[in-house]
Design an enzyme around this catalytic site. Structure first.
Site, mmCIF file in Angstrom:
data_model
loop_
_atom_site.group_PDB
_atom_site.id
_atom_site.type_symbol
_atom_site.label_atom_id
_atom_site.label_comp_id
_atom_site.label_asym_id
_atom_site.label_seq_id
_atom_site.Cartn_x
_atom_site.Cartn_y
_atom_site.Cartn_z
ATOM 1 N N ASN A 197 11.766 132.526 81.339
ATOM 2 C CA ASN A 197 13.030 132.758 80.644
ATOM 3 C C ASN A 197 14.124 132.989 81.687
ATOM 4 O O ASN A 197 13.892 133.637 82.703
ATOM 5 C CB ASN A 197 12.933 133.989 79.748
ATOM 6 C CG ASN A 197 12.353 133.685 78.379
ATOM 7 O OD1 ASN A 197 12.204 134.585 77.574
ATOM 8 N ND2 ASN A 197 12.016 132.435 78.105
ATOM 9 N N ARG A 282 53.324 111.472 92.208
ATOM 10 C CA ARG A 282 54.229 112.604 92.012
ATOM 11 C C ARG A 282 53.653 113.678 91.095
ATOM 12 O O ARG A 282 54.149 114.806 91.064
ATOM 13 C CB ARG A 282 55.591 112.135 91.510
ATOM 14 C CG ARG A 282 55.648 111.502 90.142
ATOM 15 C CD ARG A 282 57.113 111.160 89.840
ATOM 16 N NE ARG A 282 57.232 110.096 88.872
ATOM 17 C CZ ARG A 282 57.792 110.261 87.660
ATOM 18 N NH1 ARG A 282 58.237 111.441 87.290
ATOM 19 N NH2 ARG A 282 57.879 109.233 86.839
#
Length: 493
Positions: A197, A282
């Site tokens: 787990n 840009r």
């Protein structure tokens, strides 16, 4: 020998990278050792003194949680769990990810909420410190009961089963254990479940992705700045005034980075005939900056995860409680890793557009960046390659976390698919790295057509280093080795 001592202090991704890069062996602080021992002693007393079934400790797993297991079978129950869950398939997990998995599993178990024995954690530390890397496979985890299949493969060698890589060779784990004089572990109650787990498979991929993403984000700014100058772009869209009024931190950071990179450039200072540049130039602050902000967000989510115990049941000695809950569920990081894949794919997408502009025959650059186009195809096909990669990344950006397939006879009825989010995120990382490498290949080529004018000292030094690996292309030649050399340049510089 100098050790890096793991403690209860919060571990950052930068700190984790420092541990990995240092090559130092790790050890647990005395505080963490006490926590592990205390939790184990509490669990042993609880099992001895109570007749109440406890999930995964005195019962079966998943939908078998209502079947009790006798006290004399608890060790076999844990061994069976590791063996039966080792159902991974597909490609082998890269060694750097397995190394991270080991370290993160050690970290998670050391908080003293998992009930494992000290010798089990110490064997994981032995593996990490001696470069013994279990063979783990990429496919098999649903990312909900943790990463069950991958973590089972990570744990098999503790039992003398499965395979490991050691000293560059893939070998049966039993052989390597024997060489080190170690006996296979006999897991005790809860230990197999604690090992399997957890979210260490997902988290390891996520941590590595964040480390790589920060590197690629920096490269995107450097390569983008070089492309901007080679394309005869304008600097005004990078002025602070534009970005302060919008106030996204990554946007401002990108604009300042590009301005700094271009400081001292003859090309950026010369008068421009054009009023605007295309968006791919840009709008670098807005696009690269959004990716920066995403990286920071995802790093925060993952840092919470790697500083947490994520197995189940969770044991609280002070409160005298053992609670079966769901801290192994990968949803928090599954969502974040899907987000990061999108953000990194965008770095590749805007990079490919800059590549296209550089080869388009605009602003005085020759078509396909060769002096004699027609006879030479020049840089026509590297752009095709970049476009193909970008298209693939777009497909990989379909969120894995929106899917769920019930398992374990409906007991585990909602899963995160975080492992799929993690492994495809790595593919996007590698794809973006390749596209940026192709942009560098193009930008360095384009710069030569601006001579004798020079870019900034910082970028001239970058190009000079790059030219030691990749030459200027006068006439058509076999290009794939230069693309690979460009990728390696991004990794090593």
């Amino acid at each position: 020998m100098e050790y890096h001592h793991l403690s209860s202090e919060r571990l950052t991704i930068a700190g984790l990278k420092e541990i990995l890069d240092s090559g130092k062996p790790v050890a647990l602080s005395e505080e963490l050792r006490r926590r592990i021992v205390r939790c184990r002693e509490y669990l042993d007393r609880k099992i001895k003194d109570s007749d109440q079934p406890v999930y995964g400790i005195t019962t079966g797993f998943g939908s078998l949680c209502d079947i009790s297991v006798g006290g004399d079978e608890l060790s076999q129950l844990q061994r069976n769990l590791v063996m039966s869950h080792s159902c991974g398939t597909g490609e082998q997990v890269p060694s750097e990810i397995v190394r991270l998995m080991l370290l993160l599993k050690i970290r998670s178990l050391s908080y003293g909420y998992s009930g494992v024995r000290m010798e089990t954690v110490e064997r994981l530390i032995d593996f990490y410190n001696n470069g013994i890397l279990p063979v783990v496979y990429r496919q098999g985890s649903l990312g909900a009961s943790g990463d069950l299949a991958p973590l089972a493969h990570l744990s098999l060698p503790l039992l003398g089963l499965g395979e490991v890589e050691h000293d560059g060779r893939r070998r049966p784990s039993a052989e390597v254990l024997e060489e080190f004089g170690w006996k296979p572990l006999e897991l005790q109650s809860k230990e197999g479940l604690a090992l399997l787990n957890g979210t260490q498979f997902m988290s390891a991929y996520g941590v590595q992705a964040v480390i790589d993403a920060r590197r690629l984000s920096d490269w995107a700014d450097r390569i983008g700045a070089l492309s901007l100058d080679a394309f005869d772009g304008r600097i005004e869209p990078f002025y602070d005034e534009v970005h302060v009024i919008r106030a996204h931190p990554g946007q401002l950071a990108t604009a300042r980075a590009v301005r700094s990179l271009l400081e001292g450039s003859e090309l950026i200072r010369r008068p421009k005939k054009h009023v605007q540049d295309p968006y791919s130039f840009r709008c670098m602050p807005q696009v690269h900056g959004a990716t920066k902000d995403t990286i920071d967000y995802v790093a925060g989510v993952l840092e919470t995860e790697i500083n947490s115990p994520t197995d189940n049941p969770t044991i609280f000695p002070d409160e005298d409680m053992i609670i079966s809950a769901g801290n192994f569920h990968g949803q928090p990081i599954a969502l974040a890793m899907d987000f990061l894949a999108i953000a990194l794919a965008e770095l590749g997408s805007i990079s490919e557009r800059r590549i296209y502009k550089l080869i388009s025959g605009s602003r005085g650059l020759p078509h396909f960046l060769v002096a004699n186009p027609g006879l030479n195809s020049g840089f026509m096909i590297p752009q095709y390659t970049a476009a193909s990669i970008v298209s693939q990344s777009k497909g990989l950006c379909m969120p894995a976390s929106v899917d769920s397939i019930p398992s374990s006879q409906g007991q585990e009825d909602h899963v995160s698919m975080g492992a799929n989010a993690a492994t495809k995120l790595r593919r996007v990382v590698l794809n973006t790295e390749r596209v940026l490498a192709i942009e560098l290949f193009n930008a360095a080529q384009a710069l030569e057509f601006r001579r004798p004018a020079r870019t900034s000292p910082a970028l001239e030094n970058l190009v000079a280093d790059y030219r030691r690996r990749v030459p200027f292309i006068d006439n058509d030649t076999v290009m794939y080795p230069y693309i690979e050399a460009s990728v390696q340049f991004l990794r090593e510089r």
